[in-house]
Every structure is written in C-alpha cells, then in structure tokens.
Design a protein around this motif. Structure first.
Motif, PDB file in Angstrom:
ATOM      1  N   THR A  93      97.620  75.402 -69.986  1.00  0.00           N
ATOM      2  CA  THR A  93      98.474  76.438 -69.383  1.00  0.00           C
ATOM      3  C   THR A  93      97.981  76.740 -67.964  1.00  0.00           C
ATOM      4  N   ASN A  94      96.660  76.644 -67.752  1.00  0.00           N
ATOM      5  CA  ASN A  94      96.148  76.899 -66.395  1.00  0.00           C
ATOM      6  C   ASN A  94      96.659  75.854 -65.411  1.00  0.00           C
ATOM      7  N   SER A  95      96.671  74.582 -65.838  1.00  0.00           N
ATOM      8  CA  SER A  95      97.117  73.532 -64.914  1.00  0.00           C
ATOM      9  C   SER A  95      98.593  73.711 -64.585  1.00  0.00           C
ATOM     10  N   GLY A 118      94.724  69.366 -73.352  1.00  0.00           N
ATOM     11  CA  GLY A 118      93.505  69.310 -72.538  1.00  0.00           C
ATOM     12  C   GLY A 118      93.092  70.701 -72.087  1.00  0.00           C
ATOM     13  N   GLY A 119      92.949  71.620 -73.062  1.00  0.00           N
ATOM     14  CA  GLY A 119      92.567  73.000 -72.743  1.00  0.00           C
ATOM     15  C   GLY A 119      91.245  73.017 -71.985  1.00  0.00           C
ATOM     16  N   LYS A 120      91.188  73.791 -70.913  1.00  0.00           N
ATOM     17  CA  LYS A 120      90.004  73.775 -70.053  1.00  0.00           C
ATOM     18  C   LYS A 120      89.124  74.996 -70.250  1.00  0.00           C
ATOM     19  N   GLY A 121      87.824  74.768 -70.307  1.00  0.00           N
ATOM     20  CA  GLY A 121      86.850  75.850 -70.216  1.00  0.00           C
ATOM     21  C   GLY A 121      86.320  75.850 -68.788  1.00  0.00           C
ATOM     22  N   ARG A 122      85.216  76.542 -68.557  1.00  0.00           N
ATOM     23  CA  ARG A 122      84.633  76.535 -67.218  1.00  0.00           C
ATOM     24  C   ARG A 122      83.740  75.312 -67.069  1.00  0.00           C
ATOM     25  N   ARG A 125      84.028  72.158 -69.102  1.00  0.00           N
ATOM     26  CA  ARG A 125      84.021  72.213 -70.572  1.00  0.00           C
ATOM     27  C   ARG A 125      85.457  72.298 -71.101  1.00  0.00           C
ATOM     28  N   THR A 126      85.606  72.226 -72.427  1.00  0.00           N
ATOM     29  CA  THR A 126      86.961  72.226 -72.996  1.00  0.00           C
ATOM     30  C   THR A 126      87.183  73.458 -73.859  1.00  0.00           C
ATOM     31  N   TRP A 127      88.472  73.797 -74.044  1.00  0.00           N
ATOM     32  CA  TRP A 127      88.863  74.893 -74.946  1.00  0.00           C
ATOM     33  C   TRP A 127      89.720  74.283 -76.031  1.00  0.00           C
ATOM     34  N   LEU A 135      96.314  82.534 -79.097  1.00  0.00           N
ATOM     35  CA  LEU A 135      97.013  82.753 -77.828  1.00  0.00           C
ATOM     36  C   LEU A 135      96.365  81.923 -76.731  1.00  0.00           C
ATOM     37  N   LEU A 136      97.202  81.207 -76.015  1.00  0.00           N
ATOM     38  CA  LEU A 136      96.786  80.406 -74.866  1.00  0.00           C
ATOM     39  C   LEU A 136      97.721  80.806 -73.744  1.00  0.00           C
ATOM     40  N   LEU A 137      97.223  81.579 -72.816  1.00  0.00           N
ATOM     41  CA  LEU A 137      98.146  82.052 -71.776  1.00  0.00           C
ATOM     42  C   LEU A 137      97.470  82.101 -70.417  1.00  0.00           C
ATOM     43  N   SER A 138      98.287  81.875 -69.406  1.00  0.00           N
ATOM     44  CA  SER A 138      97.795  81.915 -68.027  1.00  0.00           C
ATOM     45  C   SER A 138      98.745  82.733 -67.180  1.00  0.00           C
ATOM     46  N   PRO A 178      80.302  86.278 -67.680  1.00  0.00           N
ATOM     47  CA  PRO A 178      81.328  87.095 -67.039  1.00  0.00           C
ATOM     48  C   PRO A 178      82.618  87.181 -67.846  1.00  0.00           C
ATOM     49  N   ASN A 179      82.787  86.245 -68.809  1.00  0.00           N
ATOM     50  CA  ASN A 179      84.168  86.070 -69.251  1.00  0.00           C
ATOM     51  C   ASN A 179      84.366  85.878 -70.743  1.00  0.00           C
ATOM     52  N   ASP A 180      83.356  86.078 -71.553  1.00  0.00           N
ATOM     53  CA  ASP A 180      83.559  85.861 -72.994  1.00  0.00           C
ATOM     54  C   ASP A 180      83.761  87.191 -73.703  1.00  0.00           C
ATOM     55  N   LEU A 181      84.655  87.213 -74.671  1.00  0.00           N
ATOM     56  CA  LEU A 181      84.711  88.371 -75.572  1.00  0.00           C
ATOM     57  C   LEU A 181      84.053  87.953 -76.878  1.00  0.00           C
ATOM     58  N   ARG A 186      79.657  86.246 -82.012  1.00  0.00           N
ATOM     59  CA  ARG A 186      80.549  85.080 -82.071  1.00  0.00           C
ATOM     60  C   ARG A 186      81.669  85.199 -81.040  1.00  0.00           C
ATOM     61  N   LYS A 187      82.088  84.040 -80.526  1.00  0.00           N
ATOM     62  CA  LYS A 187      83.040  84.052 -79.402  1.00  0.00           C
ATOM     63  C   LYS A 187      84.487  84.144 -79.900  1.00  0.00           C
ATOM     64  N   LEU A 188      85.157  85.178 -79.391  1.00  0.00           N
ATOM     65  CA  LEU A 188      86.541  85.452 -79.785  1.00  0.00           C
ATOM     66  C   LEU A 188      87.514  84.965 -78.709  1.00  0.00           C
ATOM     67  N   GLY A 190      87.861  83.365 -74.428  1.00  0.00           N
ATOM     68  CA  GLY A 190      87.274  82.898 -73.162  1.00  0.00           C
ATOM     69  C   GLY A 190      88.305  83.039 -72.053  1.00  0.00           C
ATOM     70  N   ILE A 191      87.831  83.298 -70.867  1.00  0.00           N
ATOM     71  CA  ILE A 191      88.735  83.466 -69.729  1.00  0.00           C
ATOM     72  C   ILE A 191      88.307  82.522 -68.612  1.00  0.00           C
ATOM     73  N   LEU A 192      89.263  81.764 -68.107  1.00  0.00           N
ATOM     74  CA  LEU A 192      88.998  80.834 -67.011  1.00  0.00           C
ATOM     75  C   LEU A 192      89.840  81.240 -65.814  1.00  0.00           C
ATOM     76  N   GLY A 223      80.319  78.762 -83.796  1.00  0.00           N
ATOM     77  CA  GLY A 223      80.023  80.037 -83.122  1.00  0.00           C
ATOM     78  C   GLY A 223      81.258  80.829 -82.745  1.00  0.00           C
ATOM     79  N   ALA A 224      82.445  80.340 -83.151  1.00  0.00           N
ATOM     80  CA  ALA A 224      83.685  81.048 -82.793  1.00  0.00           C
ATOM     81  C   ALA A 224      84.125  81.961 -83.936  1.00  0.00           C
ATOM     82  N   VAL A 225      84.933  82.940 -83.593  1.00  0.00           N
ATOM     83  CA  VAL A 225      85.492  83.845 -84.600  1.00  0.00           C
ATOM     84  C   VAL A 225      86.937  84.137 -84.180  1.00  0.00           C
TER      85      VAL A 225
HETATM   86  C1  BT5 Z   1      85.783  79.657 -71.363  1.00  0.00           C
HETATM   87  O1  BT5 Z   1      85.059  78.624 -70.848  1.00  0.00           O
HETATM   88  O2  BT5 Z   1      85.441  80.387 -72.243  1.00  0.00           O
HETATM   89  C2  BT5 Z   1      87.179  79.771 -70.754  1.00  0.00           C
HETATM   90  C3  BT5 Z   1      88.225  79.293 -71.717  1.00  0.00           C
HETATM   91  C4  BT5 Z   1      89.610  79.535 -71.198  1.00  0.00           C
HETATM   92  C5  BT5 Z   1      90.644  78.940 -72.099  1.00  0.00           C
HETATM   93  C6  BT5 Z   1      92.029  79.280 -71.671  1.00  0.00           C
HETATM   94  S1  BT5 Z   1      93.224  78.816 -72.845  1.00  0.00           S
HETATM   95  C7  BT5 Z   1      94.497  79.155 -71.757  1.00  0.00           C
HETATM   96  C8  BT5 Z   1      94.033  78.659 -70.398  1.00  0.00           C
HETATM   97  N1  BT5 Z   1      94.368  77.280 -70.193  1.00  0.00           N
HETATM   98  C9  BT5 Z   1      93.287  76.498 -70.149  1.00  0.00           C
HETATM   99  O3  BT5 Z   1      93.290  75.254 -70.005  1.00  0.00           O
HETATM  100  N2  BT5 Z   1      92.172  77.262 -70.255  1.00  0.00           N
HETATM  101  C10 BT5 Z   1      92.500  78.670 -70.371  1.00  0.00           C
HETATM  102  P1  BT5 Z   1      83.514  78.408 -71.133  1.00  0.00           P
HETATM  103  O4  BT5 Z   1      82.749  79.669 -70.866  1.00  0.00           O
HETATM  104  O5  BT5 Z   1      83.170  77.191 -70.358  1.00  0.00           O
HETATM  105  O6  BT5 Z   1      83.452  78.117 -72.677  1.00  0.00           O
HETATM  106  C11 BT5 Z   1      83.841  76.868 -73.209  1.00  0.00           C
HETATM  107  C12 BT5 Z   1      83.044  76.667 -74.487  1.00  0.00           C
HETATM  108  O7  BT5 Z   1      83.531  77.565 -75.495  1.00  0.00           O
HETATM  109  C13 BT5 Z   1      83.211  75.268 -75.077  1.00  0.00           C
HETATM  110  O8  BT5 Z   1      82.250  74.394 -74.552  1.00  0.00           O
HETATM  111  C14 BT5 Z   1      82.995  75.507 -76.572  1.00  0.00           C
HETATM  112  O9  BT5 Z   1      81.615  75.566 -76.864  1.00  0.00           O
HETATM  113  C15 BT5 Z   1      83.522  76.923 -76.769  1.00  0.00           C
HETATM  114  N3  BT5 Z   1      84.906  76.918 -77.291  1.00  0.00           N
HETATM  115  C16 BT5 Z   1      85.901  76.007 -77.123  1.00  0.00           C
HETATM  116  N4  BT5 Z   1      87.013  76.413 -77.753  1.00  0.00           N
HETATM  117  C17 BT5 Z   1      86.713  77.600 -78.347  1.00  0.00           C
HETATM  118  C18 BT5 Z   1      87.435  78.519 -79.143  1.00  0.00           C
HETATM  119  N5  BT5 Z   1      88.709  78.320 -79.475  1.00  0.00           N
HETATM  120  N6  BT5 Z   1      86.782  79.634 -79.567  1.00  0.00           N
HETATM  121  C19 BT5 Z   1      85.502  79.885 -79.237  1.00  0.00           C
HETATM  122  N7  BT5 Z   1      84.761  79.043 -78.498  1.00  0.00           N
HETATM  123  C20 BT5 Z   1      85.361  77.932 -78.050  1.00  0.00           C
END
Ligand code: BT5
Length: 327
Positions: A93-95, A118-122, A125-127, A135-138, A178-181, A186-188, A190-192, A223-225
């Motif tokens: 959704t971010n792309s 291809g959900g993106k983390g920071r 990394r991947t989501w 919910l996946l929203l941007s 800065p960005n995890d709830l 446990r991680k609920l 993430g915000i990118l 580690g997720a919840v």
């Molecule tokens: C984040 O990155 O926490 C930011 C994630 C943002 C995702 C949203 S979804 C909508 C929008 N579109 C996108 O493409 N992205 C945004 P970071 O701090 O780098 O954490 C990533 C790490 O969290 C991964 O390496 C995993 O260990 C873990 N992870 C991945 N999916 C998860 C999930 N569903 N729940 C909890 N942890 C997760």
C-alpha cells in the motif's frame, strides 16, 4: 445517487429500518433505483432485510474493508480519507500511495489492501499479514513542514492508532520508539513513514500502518500479537480503519497548525521505551544506555552507559530486561 449514501443512511438510520419510499425521497431517486443499490450492497456481503412495512434494515456488514463503508462512517469535510482506495491485493500500500502521490493525488488520499505481496517494513525488512484479516493502510500527507520535522508524523501516527484502538476495543497498547505498538512485549502494529522532500520542504509523506486485527498469532511472525488474540474475539476492521483515519485527521490538523505538544505528551504517556534500558542500533554504530524520552522533534534521548546524552532520530531500539532504577 451513491451507494455510499444508501449505506450511510442504513448505518445511521433507525433500528427498525428505513422504507424504500423514505430512502427514495431522501436520495431523490426512484424506489427501483434504491432497490438496485441494495442488491449491489447485498452482493458485496451486507445482509439487508426488506420487510413490506418497515422497509430496509441492515442486519450485518461483511468484514471487508470497503471504501463505500469507510466513507459512510467518516462523513464529509475531512482531509485524511478525502479519497479512499481499497484493493484486494497490492505489492505494498505504501508503494501504491507513493506512486499516486508522485502523480499529484490529493492530500489525505488513503490506500488500503486486503493483502500485500511485498509488504514493506523499515530498513529493507518485510511486513507479512494473512489475507483479509488485518489492516494494511497508507495515507498520503502533504504537510508544509521541513523534512527535519517529518519524524513527528510517525510519532503522531502511533498515537492516533493507539487512540483508535482504545476507543473501539478498550485495549491500551504501548508505543516502542519510534513506530511499534506493543501489547505486553509483543508487536501489534508497525508504522513505516516514507518521504519525498526537497532540501527545506516536504513534498509528501506516506504513512503506512500495518495492524494485526484478527490473525491468529501462529500465522504471524514470531513475537507478534493481534487484537483478536488479546480480546478473545474478532474485531470488525472497517470501523477500526475509520477510527484510525479520524484520529489521523485530527492530529494532522494539529500538526499543520504547529501543535505537536499534545501529541508528544500523549506519546510519552504511552511510551514503552522511556525509562527502559535499551540498545540502540543506529546507522554505523550501536549505543547502550537508558532511554530518557522524546524531544520536540520526536528524537529519542539516550543517556549512554559512558555518561553521554545522545539524540537519536533514526534507528532501532531493543528494550533490555531490567528497567532503570529497578522500576
Ligand atoms: C515496521 O517495520 O514495523 C513497519 C511496518 C509497516 C507495514 C505497513 S503495512 C501497510 C504499509 N504498506 C507497506 O508496505 N508497509 C506498511 P520494522 O520496524 O522494520 O519491522 C519489521 C519487522 O516486524 C519484520 O522484520 C518482522 O520481524 C516483524 N513483522 C513482520 N510482519 C509482522 C506482523 N504482521 N506483526 C508483527 N510483526 C511483524
């Protein structure tokens, strides 16, 4: 006539329902046209009863994230969610939001998907998130601010998601800088935040939120919840998405007026990081120390074990077990 208006009348109408006549009068169209829209809503999964005297009554809504329903729940006159686009599947959704922003989409445009390939983390990394459960929203924002102030948006967004979750479920997640709830540890969510900027001006920012709503934690990374796992029951996603957009809209108005103080205070109140012993992984170096809290720019202050005060704007922190001062 829009489907959204029929839906918003049914959502806000009396429990006994609204007659076809009433709906056609309020919408200024024929009863046949109303019936046609009701059929479309039924096809998408809304259960709508039709009785000869009482009329149409909404019995239940599907757990899908549908733009018409979000718009009906949100009403008019807002920036965040001024345009809402819902997809079954996207890469990210971010792309998609970023590409729309580059083409000049409106401030507050919101992109949601039921699944990301291809959900993106920071930091590369991947989501990951199973289909149609979370919910996946941007959101695209075009604030008039300096790129230096942009971290405020990430922190404000975290506060908004906390507020929406609290309002709808009673749960009170903590924020890990800065960005995890987190719920417990446990991680609920993430915000990118991704940004396009010139030297002294933000062109736009995309705030991407991944929130685990209904997934079984066994289907999520270690580690997720999810909200459902914490509550013991499923949560409807559309009202939650609408609440997040509402909170973002209010916070965005504050930020545009230069009011970050209240949001920073709310962030501190919910901080899981302040007061903790942390290891901070920064570009090119690692710090060990205790987290002191955030400043007016959203930077984290760390008092290192060697006695230095360090100001950290980007990076990752790991919470260590003991709290400072044994608390
Ligand atoms: C984040 O990155 O926490 C930011 C994630 C943002 C995702 C949203 S979804 C909508 C929008 N579109 C996108 O493409 N992205 C945004 P970071 O701090 O780098 O954490 C990533 C790490 O969290 C991964 O390496 C995993 O260990 C873990 N992870 C991945 N999916 C998860 C999930 N569903 N729940 C909890 N942890 C997760």
């Amino acid at each position: 006539m829009s489907r959204r208006t029929v839906l918003s009348l049914l959502l806000s109408g009396p429990a006994q329902g609204l007659s076809g006549e009433e709906l056609s009068r309020r919408l200024g169209v024929s009863r046949a046209a109303v019936w046609k829209e009701i059929q479309v809503l039924r096809k998408v999964g809304y259960r709508i009863d039709a009785a000869p005297h009482t009329g149409y009554r909404l019995i239940s809504s599907p757990d899908r994230v549908i733009a018409d329903e979000l718009e009906a729940l949100l009403g008019d006159g807002r920036t965040v969610g001024s345009r809402i686009l819902c997809y079954e599947e996207l890469d990210s959704t971010n792309s998609t939001a970023f590409a729309l922003a580059e083409k000049g989409c409106a401030d507050g445009t919101c992109v949601l998907a039921e699944h990301q390939k291809g959900g993106k983390g920071r930091l590369g990394r991947t989501w990951s998130s199973p289909k149609a459960q979370n919910l996946l929203l941007s959101v695209v924002l075009r604030p008039r601010m300096s790129p230096m102030d942009a971290p405020r948006l990430t922190l404000a967004s975290a506060v908004c998601v906390v507020r929406a979750i609290k309002r709808l479920t009673g749960l009170d997640p903590r924020i890990k800088w800065p960005n995890d709830l987190l719920l417990g540890d446990r991680k609920l969510c993430g915000i990118l935040t991704e940004m396009s900027a010139e030297t002294d001006r933000v062109a736009f920012v995309v705030v991407g939120i991944g929130l685990n709503v209904n997934s079984d934690p066994d289907r999520l990374p270690e580690g997720a919840v999810s909200l459902a796992a914490a509550l013991g029951h499923a949560v409807r996603r559309a009202p939650l998405a609408a609440a997040i957009l509402e909170e973002l809209d209010k916070a965005y108005a504050d930020l545009r007026e230069g009011r970050f103080g209240g949001l920073a205070e709310a962030w501190e109140e919910h901080s899981a990081t302040t007061g903790r012993r942390v290891t901070a992984h920064l570009p090119g170096r690692t710090l060990h120390g205790s987290a002191q809290g955030i400043d007016a720019d959203g930077a984290l202050w760390i008092r290192t074990d060697s006695g230095l005060q360090e100001r950290v704007l980007t990076g990752d922190v790991v919470h260590l077990r003991e709290r400072k001062g044994g608390a």
